[in-house]
Design an enzyme around this catalytic site. Structure first.
Site, short mmCIF file in Angstrom:
data_model
loop_
_atom_site.label_atom_id
_atom_site.label_comp_id
_atom_site.label_asym_id
_atom_site.label_seq_id
_atom_site.Cartn_x
_atom_site.Cartn_y
_atom_site.Cartn_z
N GLU A 130 20.50 -46.47 -2.46
CA GLU A 130 20.23 -45.55 -1.37
C GLU A 130 21.42 -45.54 -0.41
O GLU A 130 21.86 -46.60 0.05
CB GLU A 130 18.99 -45.96 -0.59
CG GLU A 130 17.71 -45.88 -1.39
CD GLU A 130 16.47 -46.13 -0.53
OE1 GLU A 130 15.49 -45.40 -0.67
OE2 GLU A 130 16.50 -47.08 0.30
N CYS A 131 21.95 -44.37 -0.10
CA CYS A 131 23.03 -44.18 0.86
C CYS A 131 24.20 -45.11 0.55
O CYS A 131 24.94 -44.87 -0.39
CB CYS A 131 22.51 -44.36 2.29
SG CYS A 131 23.57 -43.58 3.53
N GLY A 132 24.38 -46.18 1.30
CA GLY A 132 25.49 -47.08 1.01
C GLY A 132 25.43 -47.65 -0.40
O GLY A 132 26.45 -47.79 -1.08
N THR A 181 20.88 -41.84 -4.38
CA THR A 181 20.76 -40.70 -3.47
C THR A 181 21.19 -41.11 -2.08
O THR A 181 21.14 -42.28 -1.72
CB THR A 181 19.30 -40.21 -3.43
OG1 THR A 181 19.18 -39.19 -2.45
CG2 THR A 181 18.35 -41.33 -3.06
#
Length: 439
Positions: free
Chosen positions: A326-328, A429
């Site tokens: 997720e993200c990072g 994502t």
């Protein structure tokens, strides 16, 4: 349901976090079992709440969470608590355009659980006029009750008297005041506060805030104002685990795992097995799935790129078991990450995405997603609700249908196209998942 209070404000940067932490620390030092909650999708403040109270905090989000999940998470906050102190985000009534009680605004949470509002007012640059703002907040939404106000950034004793005169005129109690003091401000970076685990002398800072609360707030009156309505608990509505043994990256670069996610996983018998990529550790081979949360990998990109045991172990794990970022975590699963100085660092190369922080652009908002393929988060077409908050840019082309993680829309159902990537057992994502399934 334990009694509670919501610390909110008419706008951002009014001092909500300062007052919340001061109140939590002071009441915890009195021996009360104080539990924290954060309204909205902020994943940094709950860690500060935990540091102030000694107990985990949770997020309560009336848009992203359906009623069952919302009540289940509120039940986590209230468990064995003498008092729940919830901290708002943005302004008290700020949210998205959605159905009644589902806007994501702080006021939705106060109304649902019957928690009176302590309104924090930044009085710098105003005096009696502050009362008009407080009066407007008190009458804007008949579902909520303003128990009183806390004045922040008071310049002098005379300034306080003028502000209090205006509030007395409209009948709104003053429950305390904090003087203007730049030393009260916690350090920040581009996503908000520097993480609790990275804040130097955090205990000493929190104790100072507790001292200021004892000196400047009417703690007895604030406690007397607390209230709460009983609500049905729905522990079965908490998030289901993606596996029974979950390897979770956890260090200064990977820390944004929503508390209710971890609590739900554990409640259903899953074991979370932490490991630190910054310490060059790999996910344990005996785990069923690997989860890379968001965080600040852009600040540690060189160390991550040099962590051969981590990267090789992650690739080996992904060859036979699911990995989600997720993200990072998503950026680390990609081909490369360019830091703010323009240095390009090779990453795990498990997903066809390259990201950059050299030119920053804010990406912010709720994301309502439908999965493009079966995976650990659900079957094709399953609905996820999450939140995106980052400054990274993608240097590679957007995904096609065959490789996209999900099709996403914003909170107002505006189609934002395909997002994230999937390759084999690896998915990622930019948005952080808050809820899975239809509300």
């Amino acid at each position: 349901m334990s009694p509670g209070l919501l610390v909110a404000a008419p706008r951002s940067s009014s001092g909500k976090t300062t007052v919340t932490l001061a109140l939590m620390r002071a009441l915890a030092r009195r021996g009360l079992r104080v539990r924290g909650a954060k309204c909205g999708p902020d994943y940094i403040d709950p860690a500060f709440h935990q540091a102030a109270t000694g107990h985990p905090s949770v997020n309560l989000d009336s848009f992203a969470m359906g009623p069952g999940l919302l009540d289940a998470v509120a039940g986590l906050a209230a468990h064995e608590a003498d008092l729940v102190v919830a901290e708002g985000s943005m302004g008290l009534f700020d949210g998205v355009r959605a159905g009644a009680g589902r806007t994501g605004a702080n006021a939705d949470i106060a109304a649902r659980y019957g928690w009176p509002v302590i309104l924090v007012l930044d009085v710098s640059g105003a005096a009696q006029s502050v009362a008009a703002v407080a009066l407007g907040c008190a009458h804007y939404d008949p579902r909520i009750t303003i128990a009183g106000v806390v004045l922040n950034k008071v310049a002098s004793a005379r300034h306080r008297r003028l502000v209090e005169a205006g509030l007395a005129r409209v009948g709104i109690p003053v429950l305390g005041a904090l003087m203007r003091d730049a030393g009260l401000v916690l350090p920040e970076r581009h996503l908000g506060l520097v993480q609790a685990r990275e804040t130097a002398d955090l205990d000493a800072r929190l104790d100072r805030l507790g001292d200021l609360a004892e000196q400047g707030l009417d703690l007895d009156a604030i406690l007397a104002a607390a209230a709460g309505a009983a609500v049905p608990s729905s522990p079965g509505a908490l998030p289901r685990p993606p596996g029974q043994r979950i390897a979770v990256a956890s260090d200064a670069a990977f820390s944004f795992l929503y508390p209710h996610q971890a609590a739900g996983w554990r409640a259903m018998g899953a074991e979370l097995v932490p490991f630190s990529p910054l310490a060059d550790a790999a996910p344990q081979a005996g785990c069923d799935v690997c989860w890379l949360p968001g965080g600040y990998p852009e600040l540690h990109a060189g160390r991550i790129a040099a962590a051969r045991t981590f990267l090789d172990g992650l690739r080996a794990f992904a060859s036979s078991k699911p990995v989600h970022g997720e993200c990072g975590g998503y950026m680390v699963l990609g081909e490369s990450l360019e830091d703010a100085a323009g240095v390009v660092h090779p990453m795990a190369n498990l997903l066809p995405v390259a990201t950059s922080y050299r030119v920053r652009r804010l990406h912010l908002g709720y994301r309502v997603a439908r999965l493009c393929a079966d995976g650990v988060l659900g079957a094709t077409g399953a609905r996820l609700v999450g939140h995106e908050f980052h400054y990274a840019s993608e240097l590679t082309p957007p995904p096609g249908t065959a490789e996209a993680f999900a099709r996403i829309a914003d909170a107002e159902a505006v189609d934002l196209g395909l997002a994230g990537h999937r390759r084999g057992r690896v998915t990622g994502t930019f948005f952080h998942v808050i809820a899975v399934g239809d509300a």
